[in-house]
Design a protein around this motif. Structure first.
Motif, PDB file in Angstrom:
ATOM      1  N   VAL A  70     -31.935   5.820  -6.968  1.00 19.01           N
ATOM      2  CA  VAL A  70     -30.624   5.492  -7.535  1.00 19.01           C
ATOM      3  C   VAL A  70     -30.549   5.984  -8.976  1.00 19.01           C
ATOM      4  O   VAL A  70     -31.439   5.689  -9.782  1.00 19.01           O
TER       5      VAL A  70
ATOM      6  N   LEU B 103     -33.900  -1.475  -9.503  1.00 20.57           N
ATOM      7  CA  LEU B 103     -33.578  -0.239  -8.796  1.00 20.57           C
ATOM      8  C   LEU B 103     -34.705   0.778  -8.907  1.00 20.57           C
ATOM      9  O   LEU B 103     -35.369   0.887  -9.933  1.00 20.57           O
ATOM     10  N   ASP B 104     -34.887   1.502  -7.851  1.00 20.22           N
ATOM     11  CA  ASP B 104     -35.880   2.575  -7.826  1.00 20.22           C
ATOM     12  C   ASP B 104     -35.226   3.834  -8.397  1.00 20.22           C
ATOM     13  O   ASP B 104     -34.317   4.392  -7.785  1.00 20.22           O
TER      14      ASP B 104
ATOM     15  N   LEU C 132     -30.299  -3.776 -12.221  1.00 19.36           N
ATOM     16  CA  LEU C 132     -30.645  -2.409 -12.603  1.00 19.36           C
ATOM     17  C   LEU C 132     -32.153  -2.252 -12.783  1.00 19.36           C
ATOM     18  O   LEU C 132     -32.714  -1.196 -12.493  1.00 19.36           O
TER      19      LEU C 132
ATOM     20  N   LEU D  89     -24.770  -2.440  -2.899  1.00 21.44           N
ATOM     21  CA  LEU D  89     -25.699  -1.307  -2.937  1.00 21.44           C
ATOM     22  C   LEU D  89     -26.020  -0.810  -1.539  1.00 21.44           C
ATOM     23  O   LEU D  89     -26.135   0.394  -1.293  1.00 21.44           O
TER      24      LEU D  89
ATOM     25  N   ALA E 269     -28.442   5.303 -12.058  1.00 26.64           N
ATOM     26  CA  ALA E 269     -27.480   4.298 -12.516  1.00 26.64           C
ATOM     27  C   ALA E 269     -27.066   4.554 -13.956  1.00 26.64           C
ATOM     28  O   ALA E 269     -27.879   5.003 -14.780  1.00 26.64           O
TER      29      ALA E 269
ATOM     30  N   GLU F 249     -26.302  -6.715  -4.226  1.00 26.67           N
ATOM     31  CA  GLU F 249     -27.250  -6.049  -3.338  1.00 26.67           C
ATOM     32  C   GLU F 249     -26.562  -5.593  -2.055  1.00 26.67           C
ATOM     33  O   GLU F 249     -26.889  -4.527  -1.510  1.00 26.67           O
TER      34      GLU F 249
END
Length: 360
Positions: free
Chosen positions: A72, A67-68, A64, A39, A74, A36
């Motif tokens: 993001v 994550l929004d 993952l 990120l 990914a 985090e």
């Protein structure tokens, strides 16, 4: 199989990584904090290492899942002896960038164009490379070069490298000096301790509706810890077999004796070559009538077309026993769920027939 017997909603000790079963041990919480933090930095590399089965993939998938997707983009890839010539193709494929027929210069341009479009849309690009210890030094260097892509002062790509303990040694080699300078955080994920092992087992059981059936004796947890070394995947393997043994013996309570019995069975299987998780060739059966095998047959003298040999090498490199076992586990769970539904339908039909008979 044993899920219905113990009235569970699913299989608690499946081997395939599932973020729904994520257990936040001290080590896993700390590793998650590093991810985090990475990120938040939105640049450079984060390196996570750990023993086989320590829960690295589950950790990453748990991240993952949080994550929004509107913020993001990914992509995740699993490396299997990937060289520099293949890594860019895989990165492009992971992000959905068309790359057919492109040479290296065209491929780099396509990836950079995609990353610029992601940044321009107010999003961030994240690449997660699992099994990073399999990367060749040249492949790692290609990943480092991708981290050079920038739009003004903003990095276009951030990467997480996840691998086994030997990746730490690889990172210390002289050719990795430039990559080490780009690593903003690294963490080694160790095994669970005894208390965490018990909490881990109970956590997974409760996640599938466990109501203390079967009952786990207090003395069973030190046995599980000693046998597994606190490694989550080993715990899963042992407990899955333990639950199966309980089901076959119709037992409502499990203790040290059952653990010892399962361990003896597993050791016997390993000695006989079964359940080792490795591909093995069975001995050839006796030749059929009309067929013969020369007694002096020497495999070393067998001539094989180089193209065919290359295909065999690629097939062997791509063999993943753990992944195949995980797929079989999923199939087993699906079959168990289907049987449970069929039993419910049959029970409902019998109930309706009884009502109709009573009405007559």
């Amino acid at each position: 199989m044993y899920e219905n017997f113990y009235r569970l909603t699913g299989k608690p000790f499946q081997l395939n990584p599932d973020p729904a079963f994520f257990f936040g041990s001290r080590g896993h919480r700390r590793a998650m904090a590093y991810l985090e933090y990475g990120l938040h930095q939105n640049e450079g590399f984060i390196v996570i290492t750990g023993e086989i089965g320590a829960g690295k993939t589950t950790l990453v998938r748990n991240l993952l899942q949080k994550l929004d997707p509107s913020k993001v983009v990914a992509a995740q890839l699993v490396s299997t002896q990937i060289d520099a010539n293949d890594i860019l193709q895989l990165v492009a494929a992971a992000f959905g960038v068309p790359s057919k027929g492109l040479d290296k210069a065209g491929l780099l341009l396509a990836i950079e164009t995609f990353l610029v479009s992601v940044t321009a849309a107010g999003k961030r690009a994240l690449l997660v490379v699992d099994e990073a210890q399999n990367l060749t030094p040249k492949a790692v260097e290609e990943l480092r070069m991708l981290s050079n892509f920038q739009l003004e002062e903003h990095a276009l790509l951030q990467s997480f490298l996840v691998g086994q303990p030997e990746f730490r040694d690889i990172m210390q080699s002289p050719e990795m000096q430039q990559l080490r300078q780009r690593v903003i955080a690294s963490y080694h994920l160790g095994p669970l301790d005894m208390e965490e092992t018990r909490a881990y087992v109970e956590h997974r059981l409760k996640h599938v509706g466990w109501k203390n059936d079967p009952h786990f004796d207090d003395a069973i947890f030190p046995s599980i810890f000693r046998a597994s070394g606190g490694v989550p995947r080993r715990i899963n393997t042992l407990c899955d077999r333990l639950m199966l043994a309980g089901f076959l013996g119709e037992k409502r309570s499990l203790g040290e004796a059952e653990v010892d019995e399962v361990l003896s069975e597993m050791k016997e299987e390993q000695r006989s070559g079964r359940g080792s998780g490795a591909a093995r060739l069975a001995p050839l059966a006796s030749p059929s009538a009309g067929a013969s095998v020369p007694a002096s047959f020497d495999l070393a003298k067998l001539k094989i077309d180089p193209a065919v040999a290359q295909q065999f090498a690629q097939l062997a490199a791509g063999f993943d026993a753990a992944r195949i076992e995980a797929r079989l586990t999923q199939l087993e769970q699906a079959m168990s769920t289907t049987l449970a539904l069929m039993n419910q339908i049959a029970a409902a039909q019998l109930s309706d027939d009884d009502k109709d008979e009573a009405a007559k």
